[in-house]
Design a protein around this motif. Structure first.
Motif, PDB file in Angstrom:
ATOM      1  N   GLN A  99      68.553  76.072 -67.324  1.00  0.00           N
ATOM      2  CA  GLN A  99      69.866  75.658 -66.855  1.00  0.00           C
ATOM      3  C   GLN A  99      70.152  76.204 -65.458  1.00  0.00           C
ATOM      4  OE1 GLN A  99      69.231  77.127 -69.803  1.00  0.00           O
ATOM      5  NE2 GLN A  99      70.296  76.066 -71.439  1.00  0.00           N
ATOM      6  N   LEU A 100      69.806  77.474 -65.218  1.00  0.00           N
ATOM      7  CA  LEU A 100      70.020  78.067 -63.897  1.00  0.00           C
ATOM      8  C   LEU A 100      69.156  77.388 -62.844  1.00  0.00           C
ATOM      9  CD1 LEU A 100      70.238  81.806 -64.926  1.00  0.00           C
ATOM     10  CD2 LEU A 100      72.054  80.480 -63.828  1.00  0.00           C
ATOM     11  N   SER A 101      67.921  77.113 -63.191  1.00  0.00           N
ATOM     12  CA  SER A 101      67.032  76.419 -62.253  1.00  0.00           C
ATOM     13  C   SER A 101      67.565  75.030 -61.944  1.00  0.00           C
ATOM     14  CB  SER A 101      65.619  76.331 -62.877  1.00  0.00           C
ATOM     15  OG  SER A 101      64.748  75.703 -61.981  1.00  0.00           O
ATOM     16  N   GLY A 102      68.049  74.333 -62.954  1.00  0.00           N
ATOM     17  CA  GLY A 102      68.654  73.012 -62.740  1.00  0.00           C
ATOM     18  C   GLY A 102      69.872  73.092 -61.827  1.00  0.00           C
ATOM     19  N   PHE A 103      70.667  74.154 -61.994  1.00  0.00           N
ATOM     20  CA  PHE A 103      71.827  74.348 -61.140  1.00  0.00           C
ATOM     21  C   PHE A 103      71.393  74.552 -59.688  1.00  0.00           C
ATOM     22  CE2 PHE A 103      74.623  77.436 -58.995  1.00  0.00           C
ATOM     23  CZ  PHE A 103      75.778  76.678 -58.906  1.00  0.00           C
ATOM     24  N   PHE A 104      70.418  75.438 -59.457  1.00  0.00           N
ATOM     25  CA  PHE A 104      69.962  75.679 -58.090  1.00  0.00           C
ATOM     26  C   PHE A 104      69.297  74.434 -57.505  1.00  0.00           C
ATOM     27  CE2 PHE A 104      70.483  80.189 -59.176  1.00  0.00           C
ATOM     28  CZ  PHE A 104      71.205  80.586 -58.063  1.00  0.00           C
ATOM     29  N   ASP A 105      68.564  73.671 -58.312  1.00  0.00           N
ATOM     30  CA  ASP A 105      68.005  72.398 -57.818  1.00  0.00           C
ATOM     31  C   ASP A 105      69.134  71.469 -57.365  1.00  0.00           C
ATOM     32  OD1 ASP A 105      65.351  73.103 -58.302  1.00  0.00           O
ATOM     33  OD2 ASP A 105      65.316  72.137 -60.283  1.00  0.00           O
ATOM     34  N   PHE A 106      70.212  71.422 -58.154  1.00  0.00           N
ATOM     35  CA  PHE A 106      71.329  70.540 -57.868  1.00  0.00           C
ATOM     36  C   PHE A 106      72.081  70.953 -56.603  1.00  0.00           C
ATOM     37  CE2 PHE A 106      75.730  69.047 -58.667  1.00  0.00           C
ATOM     38  CZ  PHE A 106      75.476  67.687 -58.745  1.00  0.00           C
ATOM     39  N   ILE A 107      72.349  72.270 -56.450  1.00  0.00           N
ATOM     40  CA  ILE A 107      73.137  72.684 -55.280  1.00  0.00           C
ATOM     41  C   ILE A 107      72.335  72.729 -53.990  1.00  0.00           C
ATOM     42  CG2 ILE A 107      74.793  73.963 -56.694  1.00  0.00           C
ATOM     43  CD1 ILE A 107      73.555  76.566 -55.578  1.00  0.00           C
TER      44      ILE A 107
END
Length: 109
Positions: A99-107
């Motif tokens: 989830q954190l990796s997905g967040f950083f990919d998104f931002i």
């Protein structure tokens, strides 16, 4: 923290930070986001974990991620701030890395 090294130096997409729901999926909420970004800014996100509040700090230099840190503070005493133990950090990342990796990919777009 080597897991997040690939995000250091990446440009931020500010609009994605303001509209992202990715962090909420792992229990984090935005606790500080500057209205505008200058040369150096920090963003803070937090979550409650057991009897501690975990704070994710993201330092931004000239629009790029410069540093990612996790710290803990007591829920009873927010001035009592310190680093996570290795076990706490490992547990947090093992549980929430995707989830954190997905967040950083998104931002970082």
């Amino acid at each position: 923290m080597q897991r997040f090294k690939k995000y250091i130096g990446k440009n931020l997409v500010i609009e994605n930070i303001r509209t992202s729901k990715h962090l909420k999926t792992c229990g984090f909420v935005c606790s500080y986001l500057p209205d505008s970004f200058g040369d150096f800014e920090e963003m803070e996100f937090s979550c409650d974990l057991d009897d501690k509040k975990i704070i994710l700090c993201v330092a931004v230099l000239e629009g790029k991620i410069k540093r990612i840190m996790f710290v803990k503070t007591s829920i009873d005493d927010p001035d009592d701030v310190g680093p996570l133990t290795e076990a706490e950090l490992k547990g947090l990342l093992d549980k929430n890395y995707e989830q954190l990796s997905g967040f950083f990919d998104f931002i970082t777009g």
